[in-house]
Design an enzyme around this catalytic site. Structure first.
Site, PDB file in Angstrom:
ATOM      1  N   ARG A  82       0.837  -1.203   0.000  1.00 24.08           N
ATOM      2  CA  ARG A  82       0.000   0.000   0.000  1.00 24.08           C
ATOM      3  C   ARG A  82       0.872   1.253   0.000  1.00 24.08           C
ATOM      4  NH1 ARG A  82      -4.371   0.161   4.509  1.00 24.08           N
ATOM      5  NH2 ARG A  82      -2.565   0.733   5.759  1.00 24.08           N
ATOM      6  N   LYS A 185      -2.365   6.881   2.053  1.00 27.61           N
ATOM      7  CA  LYS A 185      -2.085   7.437   3.376  1.00 27.61           C
ATOM      8  C   LYS A 185      -1.156   8.636   3.186  1.00 27.61           C
ATOM      9  CE  LYS A 185      -2.457   4.703   7.277  1.00 27.61           C
ATOM     10  NZ  LYS A 185      -3.853   4.328   7.560  1.00 27.61           N
ATOM     11  N   GLU A 221     -16.060   6.788   4.912  1.00 22.11           N
ATOM     12  CA  GLU A 221     -15.379   6.176   6.062  1.00 22.11           C
ATOM     13  C   GLU A 221     -15.158   7.241   7.120  1.00 22.11           C
ATOM     14  OE1 GLU A 221     -11.283   5.006   5.547  1.00 22.11           O
ATOM     15  OE2 GLU A 221     -10.942   6.507   4.003  1.00 22.11           O
TER      16      GLU A 221
HETATM   17  C1  PLP Z   1      -4.980   3.704   7.967  1.00 17.20           C
HETATM   18  C2  PLP Z   1      -6.404   4.014   7.650  1.00 17.20           C
HETATM   19  C3  PLP Z   1      -7.427   3.046   7.722  1.00 17.20           C
HETATM   20  C4  PLP Z   1      -7.170   1.666   8.265  1.00 17.20           C
HETATM   21  O1  PLP Z   1      -6.371   0.885   7.438  1.00 17.20           O
HETATM   22  P1  PLP Z   1      -5.667  -0.415   8.049  1.00 17.20           P
HETATM   23  O2  PLP Z   1      -4.885  -0.959   6.936  1.00 17.20           O
HETATM   24  O3  PLP Z   1      -6.731  -1.328   8.494  1.00 17.20           O
HETATM   25  O4  PLP Z   1      -4.829   0.075   9.187  1.00 17.20           O
HETATM   26  C5  PLP Z   1      -8.688   3.384   7.294  1.00 17.20           C
HETATM   27  N1  PLP Z   1      -8.979   4.626   6.850  1.00 17.20           N
HETATM   28  C6  PLP Z   1      -8.046   5.594   6.800  1.00 17.20           C
HETATM   29  C7  PLP Z   1      -8.419   6.923   6.289  1.00 17.20           C
HETATM   30  C8  PLP Z   1      -6.739   5.317   7.211  1.00 17.20           C
HETATM   31  O5  PLP Z   1      -5.821   6.274   7.172  1.00 17.20           O
END
Ligand code: PLP
Length: 340
Positions: A82, A185, A221
């Site tokens: 990722r 991210k 989300e």
């Molecule tokens: C990091 C994150 C998540 C969760 O992702 P994981 O891989 O399960 O840690 C979900 N939404 C956002 C916006 C994030 O930054």
């Protein structure tokens, strides 16, 4: 091992100084050998691209102490993949998967005494990140990069642990748009969400629930976790171009299928909030956090009566955390033991 003298059962989700971090530089077209250092500060040029034009991305994963005393990471390779995706979208130099995994392993080894004891409810949170460090004034991609990994012992993200939280549907502020970088991210996404999150917290909510930026009709989300709901033994989670593809969510979907539930990953209209039996948040930090209630305009939808998480949310949480902590066998190959 001489374990760090910390109250591991009551750790906050916050930075705590540990023994070492790892640094790898991309200079003159090549990644350097990893440096393990105890230095917490960085010296960077003031014109570094990361400060002005936002070439900054990160990851988050956890390491757990197993019942046999060994330490394991959870799905670290997925985080490496990722971060590559995030780098490609922001025109940054992708960190090779092996460089990423090697740095994660080194940071765990160097901070072994900070890995919380098995069954303490805490874990070692690992934070890899990459920044563009070339000095530029024009808007252009950096040439040089710094990839770093640090680690810090943490307790649950939401203060109460596995107790339900309240969410506020945000209609005014968008965190990300289709065609943007909400599926990465990228550090800027979190700056963009602060205004909404801080306002929601002031009103007594734990987090915001964002709607899609185009129509304000579908659930996206939260600021730092994916959303799911349960109805008729079906696990339902939004599909959207502007959400982060959570590794926790992907894992829980797999567990849900194997527990005999149906799984739907599709656009989830906000009107459906009225029909859900359970709801929750998913992420490395949140793990699975049950949602007690969601406020949408004048309406409030309650999913956890008397603060009790629903049966499916609870079963998924128990199954996931049993695998992550090494309590249960891992039939999926998700966990990787870190050599001593
Ligand atoms: C990091 C994150 C998540 C969760 O992702 P994981 O891989 O399960 O840690 C979900 N939404 C956002 C916006 C994030 O930054």
């Amino acid at each position: 091992m001489d374990r760090a003298d910390l109250d591991f059962a009551h750790l906050p989700f916050a930075y705590h100084k540990t023994d070492a971090n790892v640094r790898v530089f991309f200079r003159e077209g090549a990644w350097s050998a990893p440096e393990v250092t105890s230095e917490e500060y960085l010296t960077l040029h003031m014109a570094s691209v990361c400060f002005h034009y936002g070439q900054a991305i990160f990851e988050g994963l956890k390491a757990y102490e197993r019942p046999d005393g060994r330490v394991q990471t959870f799905r670290a390779r997925e985080n490496a993949r990722r971060m590559r995706h995030s780098a490609e979208k922001l025109l940054m130099e992708p960190v090779p998967e092996e460089v990423f995994l090697d740095a994660v392993q080194r940071v765990v080894q160097a901070n072994r005494r900070f890995v919380p004891p098995h069954a303490s409810g805490a874990s070692l949170y690992i934070r890899p990140f990459e920044i563009g460090v070339s000095a530029e004034v024009g808007v252009k991609p950096s040439i040089d990069y710094l990839f770093m990994v640090f680690a810090t012992p943490v307790g649950p993200y939401y203060k109460a642990g596995f107790t339900p939280v309240r969410l506020l549907v945000q209609e005014e502020i968008d965190r990300a748009a289709p065609g943007g970088v909400g599926d990465t991210k990228a550090a800027g996404n979190y700056a963009a969400s602060l205004r909404a999150t801080v306002a929601a917290k002031k009103q007594g909510y734990s987090e915001v629930l964002y709607l899609d930026a185009r129509e304000k009709r579908y659930i996206d989300e939260s600021g730092s976790s994916n959303f799911f709901a349960v109805r008729d033994r079906t696990f339902i989670t939004p599909a959207s171009p502007s959400i982060l593809r959570s590794i926790t969510n992907a894992s829980v979907r797999r567990l849900a299928l194997d527990m005999g539930l149906s799984v739907e990953e599709r656009p989830v209209a906000v009107e459906e909030l009225a029909s859900f039996e359970e709801a929750g948040a998913l992420g490395t930090a949140a793990i699975i956090t049950p949602v007690e209630a969601i406020t949408y305009g004048e309406q409030e939808f309650v999913y956890a009566k008397d603060g009790q998480a629903g049966p499916i949310t609870t079963a998924l949480y128990e199954r996931l955390t049993a695998i992550q902590t090494g309590e249960a066998e891992d039939p999926y190959g998700w966990c990787e033991v870190v050599p001593d």
